[in-house]
Design a protein around this motif. Structure first.
Motif, PDB file in Angstrom:
ATOM      1  N   LEU A  58       0.818  -1.226   0.000  1.00  0.00           N
ATOM      2  CA  LEU A  58       0.000   0.000   0.000  1.00  0.00           C
ATOM      3  C   LEU A  58       0.847   1.269   0.000  1.00  0.00           C
ATOM      4  CD1 LEU A  58      -2.955  -0.835   2.402  1.00  0.00           C
ATOM      5  CD2 LEU A  58      -3.030  -0.508  -0.068  1.00  0.00           C
ATOM      6  N   ARG A  59       2.027   1.212   0.582  1.00  0.00           N
ATOM      7  CA  ARG A  59       2.888   2.406   0.649  1.00  0.00           C
ATOM      8  C   ARG A  59       3.268   2.922  -0.732  1.00  0.00           C
ATOM      9  NH1 ARG A  59       5.726   0.478   5.898  1.00  0.00           N
ATOM     10  NH2 ARG A  59       4.616   1.797   7.378  1.00  0.00           N
ATOM     11  N   ILE A  60       3.167   2.080  -1.746  1.00  0.00           N
ATOM     12  CA  ILE A  60       3.443   2.497  -3.122  1.00  0.00           C
ATOM     13  C   ILE A  60       2.409   3.533  -3.562  1.00  0.00           C
ATOM     14  CG2 ILE A  60       3.475   1.707  -5.527  1.00  0.00           C
ATOM     15  CD1 ILE A  60       4.407  -1.047  -4.373  1.00  0.00           C
ATOM     16  N   GLU A  61       1.187   3.354  -3.129  1.00  0.00           N
ATOM     17  CA  GLU A  61       0.074   4.179  -3.584  1.00  0.00           C
ATOM     18  C   GLU A  61      -0.437   5.157  -2.524  1.00  0.00           C
ATOM     19  OE1 GLU A  61      -2.376   5.522  -6.419  1.00  0.00           O
ATOM     20  OE2 GLU A  61      -0.958   3.902  -6.756  1.00  0.00           O
ATOM     21  N   LEU A  62      -0.183   4.889  -1.258  1.00  0.00           N
ATOM     22  CA  LEU A  62      -0.832   5.606  -0.168  1.00  0.00           C
ATOM     23  C   LEU A  62       0.162   5.902   0.943  1.00  0.00           C
ATOM     24  CD1 LEU A  62      -3.863   6.239   0.689  1.00  0.00           C
ATOM     25  CD2 LEU A  62      -3.838   4.020   1.787  1.00  0.00           C
ATOM     26  N   PRO A  63       0.303   7.167   1.354  1.00  0.00           N
ATOM     27  CA  PRO A  63       1.168   7.429   2.515  1.00  0.00           C
ATOM     28  C   PRO A  63       0.489   6.844   3.753  1.00  0.00           C
ATOM     29  CG  PRO A  63       0.057   9.434   1.851  1.00  0.00           C
ATOM     30  CD  PRO A  63      -0.313   8.380   0.846  1.00  0.00           C
ATOM     31  N   ILE A  64       1.182   5.959   4.427  1.00  0.00           N
ATOM     32  CA  ILE A  64       0.553   5.249   5.533  1.00  0.00           C
ATOM     33  C   ILE A  64       1.559   5.023   6.647  1.00  0.00           C
ATOM     34  CG2 ILE A  64       1.009   2.956   4.599  1.00  0.00           C
ATOM     35  CD1 ILE A  64      -1.889   2.256   5.450  1.00  0.00           C
ATOM     36  N   LYS A  65       1.092   5.145   7.867  1.00  0.00           N
ATOM     37  CA  LYS A  65       1.954   4.969   9.032  1.00  0.00           C
ATOM     38  C   LYS A  65       1.178   4.182  10.078  1.00  0.00           C
ATOM     39  CE  LYS A  65       4.649   7.669  12.326  1.00  0.00           C
ATOM     40  NZ  LYS A  65       4.989   9.014  12.770  1.00  0.00           N
ATOM     41  N   MET A  66       1.781   3.114  10.558  1.00  0.00           N
ATOM     42  CA  MET A  66       1.178   2.313  11.620  1.00  0.00           C
ATOM     43  C   MET A  66       1.727   2.849  12.935  1.00  0.00           C
ATOM     44  SD  MET A  66      -0.642   0.068  10.001  1.00  0.00           S
ATOM     45  CE  MET A  66      -0.948  -1.375  10.986  1.00  0.00           C
ATOM     46  N   GLU A  67       0.820   3.299  13.793  1.00  0.00           N
ATOM     47  CA  GLU A  67       1.292   3.827  15.065  1.00  0.00           C
ATOM     48  C   GLU A  67       0.254   3.660  16.157  1.00  0.00           C
ATOM     49  OE1 GLU A  67       2.030   8.046  15.104  1.00  0.00           O
ATOM     50  OE2 GLU A  67       0.339   8.432  13.816  1.00  0.00           O
TER      51      GLU A  67
END
Length: 134
Positions: A58-67
């Motif tokens: 998903l990081r290819i298409e969407l800025p995402i951070k698990m926190e």
């Protein structure tokens, strides 16, 4: 197959945030990104076990951070009995009871659940609580 995909979507929506805004991604945005990267979820594996693969794709298409977020909470004695169960349903790091019967604690929850948790806390205490993000 659809059940595993939905389970992955719900885990991401609950635990991941947009690093630009700090807000959780809506389910539709996550689903659209999964379709764009043509991500397949293995229906024979547990959805939680596949999360690293899903997040990487998903990081290819969407800025995402698990926190996770830590929240300090103080609830007056009059509402403490209703709020206690809600706090215990989360990962409660610390619990203290004041001499006046008030409840103080620190919880850790997935960042995407903060809004939902605060809504439940406000409902349980009629808005009579104090919270602070740590």
């Amino acid at each position: 197959f659809r059940g595993k995909t939905y389970r992955s979507l719900s885990i991401i929506a609950r635990e991941a945030t947009d690093p630009r805004t700090g807000a959780p991604h809506p389910l539709l945005r996550i689903e659209t990104a999964m379709d764009k990267v043509r991500l397949d979820i293995d229906p024979m594996q547990d959805a939680a076990a596949q999360m690293d693969k899903v997040i990487s794709a998903l990081r290819i298409e969407l800025p995402i951070k698990m926190e996770k977020r830590r929240i300090a909470i103080k609830v007056p004695a009059i509402h403490a009995h209703r709020a206690f169960g809600l706090l215990k349903s989360q990962h409660m790091e610390r619990e203290e009871w004041g001499s006046d019967g008030s409840l103080m604690g620190v919880i850790t929850i997935p960042a995407g659940m903060v809004g939902e948790f605060l809504d439940k806390l406000n409902k349980a205490t009629s808005g009579d609580n104090q919270t602070k993000m740590l």
